[in-house]
Design a protein around this motif. Structure first.
Motif, PDB file in Angstrom:
ATOM      1  N   LEU A  76     -79.500  -2.726  34.802  1.00 32.04           N
ATOM      2  CA  LEU A  76     -78.518  -2.243  34.291  1.00 32.04           C
ATOM      3  C   LEU A  76     -78.787  -2.172  32.773  1.00 32.04           C
ATOM      4  N   THR A  77     -78.605  -1.117  32.002  1.00 34.47           N
ATOM      5  CA  THR A  77     -78.955  -0.915  30.452  1.00 34.47           C
ATOM      6  C   THR A  77     -77.657  -0.129  29.895  1.00 34.47           C
ATOM      7  N   ALA A  78     -77.378  -0.380  28.596  1.00 33.83           N
ATOM      8  CA  ALA A  78     -76.286   0.267  28.187  1.00 33.83           C
ATOM      9  C   ALA A  78     -76.064   1.625  28.361  1.00 33.83           C
ATOM     10  N   GLN A  79     -77.393   2.329  28.102  1.00 35.91           N
ATOM     11  CA  GLN A  79     -77.589   3.719  28.555  1.00 35.91           C
ATOM     12  C   GLN A  79     -76.928   4.268  29.803  1.00 35.91           C
ATOM     13  N   VAL A  80     -77.539   3.527  30.688  1.00 35.13           N
ATOM     14  CA  VAL A  80     -77.062   3.625  32.118  1.00 35.13           C
ATOM     15  C   VAL A  80     -75.668   3.475  32.370  1.00 35.13           C
ATOM     16  N   LEU A  81     -75.238   2.603  31.897  1.00 37.41           N
ATOM     17  CA  LEU A  81     -73.616   2.530  32.283  1.00 37.41           C
ATOM     18  C   LEU A  81     -72.861   3.570  31.485  1.00 37.41           C
ATOM     19  N   GLN A  82     -73.313   3.714  30.045  1.00 35.12           N
ATOM     20  CA  GLN A  82     -72.536   4.767  29.455  1.00 35.12           C
ATOM     21  C   GLN A  82     -72.876   6.112  30.037  1.00 35.12           C
ATOM     22  N   SER A  83     -73.672   6.561  30.758  1.00 39.51           N
ATOM     23  CA  SER A  83     -73.983   7.878  31.204  1.00 39.51           C
ATOM     24  C   SER A  83     -73.163   7.777  32.683  1.00 39.51           C
ATOM     25  N   ASN A  84     -73.163   6.809  33.491  1.00 34.46           N
ATOM     26  CA  ASN A  84     -72.417   6.804  34.749  1.00 34.46           C
ATOM     27  C   ASN A  84     -70.890   7.068  34.356  1.00 34.46           C
ATOM     28  N   VAL A  85     -70.493   6.491  33.455  1.00 31.51           N
ATOM     29  CA  VAL A  85     -68.997   6.571  32.993  1.00 31.51           C
ATOM     30  C   VAL A  85     -68.501   7.881  32.782  1.00 31.51           C
ATOM     31  N   LEU A  86     -69.535   8.304  31.659  1.00 35.42           N
ATOM     32  CA  LEU A  86     -69.220   9.690  31.094  1.00 35.42           C
ATOM     33  C   LEU A  86     -69.269  10.757  32.300  1.00 35.42           C
ATOM     34  N   ASN A  87     -70.347  10.641  33.276  1.00 36.68           N
ATOM     35  CA  ASN A  87     -70.436  11.681  34.492  1.00 36.68           C
ATOM     36  C   ASN A  87     -68.970  11.442  35.208  1.00 36.68           C
ATOM     37  N   LEU A  88     -68.546  10.241  35.607  1.00 43.59           N
ATOM     38  CA  LEU A  88     -67.181  10.365  36.304  1.00 43.59           C
ATOM     39  C   LEU A  88     -65.990  10.694  35.339  1.00 43.59           C
ATOM     40  N   LEU A  89     -66.185  10.502  34.144  1.00 47.18           N
ATOM     41  CA  LEU A  89     -65.002  10.853  33.375  1.00 47.18           C
ATOM     42  C   LEU A  89     -64.812  12.678  33.593  1.00 47.18           C
TER      43      LEU A  89
END
Length: 357
Positions: A309-322
């Protein structure tokens, strides 16, 4: 004394995951006389309600390998078994309930040596070593997840789910939050269990600006072990070490980011909260990954490995769900489907059947 109340000794120690289900059970047995068995200087000294007298013993777990420290631990174990036998005999207890951990060994051995029934609750999808060893000795093993039964082929298994704190089942779950979060905005709730999660905290702080840009608010429960807990300042960001009204907070959340301890998952399920799960990679036998797998397979959560996990991966997964409200709604429905809201009642009924027959 035919009408004397049943006396039950509850052996639960160390973490919220062990203590909260045991407290929830105790509250469902108001006609029982209950005493507690714990360890000095652990969380039970703070969390166990005052109406349950607390007995403490000195016991600890085995580390890797066998050496002089193991001999010392074995000596402590022998002494603790003798002490629990004394407590059980003097108190005229009629049964023992345990949620596992270090305290379970002496409790089970002492009880069985006296011919007393034992109910063991295992909340994880992969039962711990203590459960796998002592499960067959017990009158019944109550499971939080059905999948755990395959690891306990010689035990009498009954799936009852994992009890949650009373606040998740009464009016508090619908009570308003005392936090400055506007109505209608997406809310991301981050929590790492009773001990926090410093590695997750760091990733969240590095990712959060993009979530703020999408209009989301973040309530970040950092725990009390993160030296950088106050390093991020933003009007849409609230950092707290802990928050008491977790039921209302998870009910309001659009999405949770969480470890996958059994207690946290149970609370997410009862609240129907969609989640991104980041299993604690150093949990015993990686059991949090097994827990997360149950939720992922049910479509209730997305699991991300901390090692990848990287910050970019977490960031994009959250944005996709939102940006996918229908997917979030479906995840919430699937989480609700996993929940066993009457788990405490089912567990209490099992205890009654075992102890009173």
């Amino acid at each position: 004394m035919a009408n004397a109340p049943i006396r039950l000794l509850i052996a639960a120690s160390g973490t919220g995951g062990h203590l909260f289900p045991a407290i929830a059970l105790a509250e469902k047995l108001p006609d029982y006389q209950i005493e507690w068995l714990g360890v000095p200087n652990r969380l039970e000294t703070q969390l166990v309600p005052k109406e349950y007298p607390l007995n403490t013993i000195a016991v600890e777990g085995f580390q890797q390998g066998f050496g002089l420290s193991s001999i010392r631990i074995l000596a402590k174990l022998a002494g603790s078994i003798i002490e629990v036998r004394r407590i059980l005999k003097q108190g005229n207890f009629q049964g023992v309930f345990t949620t596992g951990g270090y305290i379970a060994g002496p409790a089970v051995i002492a009880a069985r040596s006296l011919g007393l029934p034992v109910v063991f609750h295992e909340s994880n999808a992969l039962p711990g070593k203590v459960t796998r060893f002592f499960g067959p000795w017990c009158s019944a093993v109550a499971l939080g997840f059905e999948v755990a039964a395959k690891y306990l082929p010689r035990a009498k298994n009954v799936c009852v789910g994992t009890p949650v704190r009373a606040q998740f089942l009464d009016g508090a779950i619908h009570s308003p939050l005392d936090l400055a979060i506007p109505d209608g905005v997406p809310l991301i709730v981050v929590f790492g269990g009773s001990q926090g999660a410093v590695a997750v905290n760091k990733l969240v702080r590095e990712s959060a600006k993009a979530w703020f840009g999408a209009g989301a608010y973040v309530v970040h429960l950092t725990g009390d072990r993160d030296p950088e807990a106050d390093s991020l300042k933003h009007p849409q960001y609230i950092a707290l070490p802990f928050y008491n009204n977790m039921a209302a907070l998870l009910q309001r959340a659009t999405l949770a980011i969480s470890r996958s301890g059994a207690g946290s998952l149970t609370e997410l399920a009862v609240c129907g909260t969609p989640a991104i799960l980041i299993p604690y990679p150093f949990a015993a036998e990686d059991h949090q990954s097994y827990n997360a797998d149950v939720f992922t397979k049910a479509g209730a959560a997305l699991t991300l490995k901390q090692s990848e996990l990287t910050a970019q991966v977490l960031q994009s997964n959250v944005l996709n769900l939102l940006q996918s409200p229908q997917e979030l709604a479906k995840m919430g429905e699937n989480a609700h489907a996993i929940a066993v809201p009457d788990s405490a009642e089912k567990l209490a009924q099992l205890v009654r059947e075992v102890v009173e027959t």
